[in-house]
Design a protein around this motif. Structure first.
Motif, mmCIF file in Angstrom:
data_model
loop_
_atom_site.group_PDB
_atom_site.id
_atom_site.type_symbol
_atom_site.label_atom_id
_atom_site.label_comp_id
_atom_site.label_asym_id
_atom_site.label_seq_id
_atom_site.Cartn_x
_atom_site.Cartn_y
_atom_site.Cartn_z
ATOM 1 N N VAL A 142 -5.938 -6.838 6.143
ATOM 2 C CA VAL A 142 -5.553 -6.640 4.745
ATOM 3 C C VAL A 142 -4.084 -6.250 4.701
ATOM 4 O O VAL A 142 -3.598 -5.515 5.561
ATOM 5 C CB VAL A 142 -6.381 -5.558 4.002
ATOM 6 N N CYS A 143 -3.403 -6.755 3.681
ATOM 7 C CA CYS A 143 -1.984 -6.474 3.489
ATOM 8 C C CYS A 143 -1.806 -4.983 3.194
ATOM 9 O O CYS A 143 -2.538 -4.405 2.398
ATOM 10 C CB CYS A 143 -1.473 -7.299 2.320
ATOM 11 N N LYS A 144 -0.798 -4.375 3.868
ATOM 12 C CA LYS A 144 -0.615 -2.929 3.697
ATOM 13 C C LYS A 144 0.270 -2.558 2.504
ATOM 14 O O LYS A 144 0.487 -1.385 2.245
ATOM 15 C CB LYS A 144 -0.066 -2.326 4.992
ATOM 16 N N ASN A 145 0.751 -3.566 1.769
ATOM 17 C CA ASN A 145 1.498 -3.267 0.544
ATOM 18 C C ASN A 145 0.519 -2.731 -0.506
ATOM 19 O O ASN A 145 -0.466 -3.396 -0.824
ATOM 20 C CB ASN A 145 2.196 -4.534 0.050
ATOM 21 N N ASP A 146 0.828 -1.543 -1.057
ATOM 22 C CA ASP A 146 -0.096 -0.894 -2.006
ATOM 23 C C ASP A 146 -0.367 -1.726 -3.252
ATOM 24 O O ASP A 146 -1.407 -1.562 -3.887
ATOM 25 C CB ASP A 146 0.451 0.476 -2.423
ATOM 26 N N ASN A 147 0.567 -2.607 -3.634
ATOM 27 C CA ASN A 147 0.349 -3.442 -4.818
ATOM 28 C C ASN A 147 -0.493 -4.665 -4.505
ATOM 29 O O ASN A 147 -0.766 -5.463 -5.403
ATOM 30 C CB ASN A 147 1.679 -3.951 -5.377
ATOM 31 N N CYS A 148 -0.867 -4.856 -3.247
ATOM 32 C CA CYS A 148 -1.461 -6.139 -2.864
ATOM 33 C C CYS A 148 -2.864 -5.957 -2.281
ATOM 34 O O CYS A 148 -3.852 -6.260 -2.938
ATOM 35 C CB CYS A 148 -0.518 -6.834 -1.881
ATOM 36 N N HIS A 149 -2.929 -5.448 -1.041
ATOM 37 C CA HIS A 149 -4.213 -5.242 -0.353
ATOM 38 C C HIS A 149 -5.068 -6.505 -0.269
ATOM 39 O O HIS A 149 -6.300 -6.424 -0.208
ATOM 40 C CB HIS A 149 -5.019 -4.108 -1.021
ATOM 41 N N THR A 173 7.494 -11.126 0.661
ATOM 42 C CA THR A 173 7.640 -10.366 -0.589
ATOM 43 C C THR A 173 6.984 -8.994 -0.451
ATOM 44 O O THR A 173 7.577 -7.964 -0.809
ATOM 45 C CB THR A 173 6.960 -11.130 -1.749
ATOM 46 N N CYS A 174 5.750 -8.974 0.073
ATOM 47 C CA CYS A 174 5.048 -7.699 0.243
ATOM 48 C C CYS A 174 5.765 -6.819 1.252
ATOM 49 O O CYS A 174 5.856 -5.604 1.078
ATOM 50 C CB CYS A 174 3.619 -7.933 0.690
ATOM 51 N N SER A 175 6.281 -7.430 2.300
ATOM 52 C CA SER A 175 6.997 -6.668 3.312
ATOM 53 C C SER A 175 8.230 -5.988 2.709
ATOM 54 O O SER A 175 8.469 -4.797 2.940
ATOM 55 C CB SER A 175 7.389 -7.611 4.446
ATOM 56 N N TYR A 199 1.880 -7.227 6.613
ATOM 57 C CA TYR A 199 1.930 -7.688 5.219
ATOM 58 C C TYR A 199 1.612 -9.175 5.137
ATOM 59 O O TYR A 199 1.912 -9.931 6.055
ATOM 60 C CB TYR A 199 3.314 -7.401 4.628
ATOM 61 N N CYS A 200 1.067 -9.579 3.976
ATOM 62 C CA CYS A 200 0.638 -10.971 3.833
ATOM 63 C C CYS A 200 1.814 -11.917 3.644
ATOM 64 O O CYS A 200 1.690 -13.104 3.873
ATOM 65 C CB CYS A 200 -0.336 -11.085 2.669
ATOM 66 N N SER A 201 2.959 -11.388 3.170
ATOM 67 C CA SER A 201 4.083 -12.263 2.835
ATOM 68 C C SER A 201 5.384 -11.490 2.967
ATOM 69 O O SER A 201 5.377 -10.250 2.952
ATOM 70 C CB SER A 201 3.932 -12.723 1.379
HETATM 71 ZN ZN LIG Z 1 0.494 -8.644 0.357
#
Ligand SMILES: [Zn+2]
Length: 170
Positions: free
Chosen positions: A128-135, A153-155, A149-151
């Protein structure tokens, strides 16, 4: 492993479509003619999704309570008996196909995809992406399985947030 081999992509796409789906109907609808899920299917789907997400968070290195991981593993073992796969063997090929139609069959496909990924050594790459807005769930294609992170942008969002938090703390 910069490029995801096609077979791995198929299994991870199937799994991620389920993990990242908003609702059961939306997810079942992707397959075309499948009728809408019953209320009990909706509950079963959300339990299945929650258990899988616990394991994906474990893959992402989140510090989880071991009892939470054990509960997820035991839930998945229990439901696997409800969503069986049957071996279909031919002279040239063999595959596992769901024993049931409808939502149960689709859940079986998800469990089959996890097993397929595990056989190929790629199950722990589903995170799961570790960006709090994403997950959102994603497939880690880095050589050393180090993606958080998934992308991009999230990173960058996550590093901006960390930077602001450091400034606030200073
Ligand atoms: Zn993400």
């Amino acid at each position: 492993m910069e490029n995801c081999p096609p077979v791995v992509c198929e299994a991870s796409d199937l799994l991620l479509a389920f993990v990242n789906s908003g609702s059961l109907d939306e997810w079942l609808g992707d397959s075309g003619a499948t009728p809408a899920g019953a209320a009990s299917d909706v509950a079963a789907a959300s339990e299945l999704r929650a258990s899988l997400i616990v394991l994906l968070r474990e893959h992402s290195g989140c510090s989880l309570d071991p009892t939470e991981v054990e509960a997820a593993e035991s839930h998945l073992r229990q439901v696997a008996a409800r969503y069986p796969l049957v071996a279909v063997i031919g002279a040239e090929t063999s595959s596992l196909v769901p024993a049931h139609d409808g939502a149960f069959g689709r859940f079986a496909q998800v469990l089959g995809a996890v097993t397929d990924l595990a056989y190929r050594g790629a199950w722990t790459r589903v995170k799961v992406c570790k960006n709090d807005n994403c997950h959102r769930g994603f497939f880690d294609k880095t050589r050393n399985t180090s993606a958080l992170y998934c992308s991009p942008t999230c990173s960058s969002q996550a590093s901006m947030r960390a930077y602001r938090n450091r400034r606030k703390a200073a």
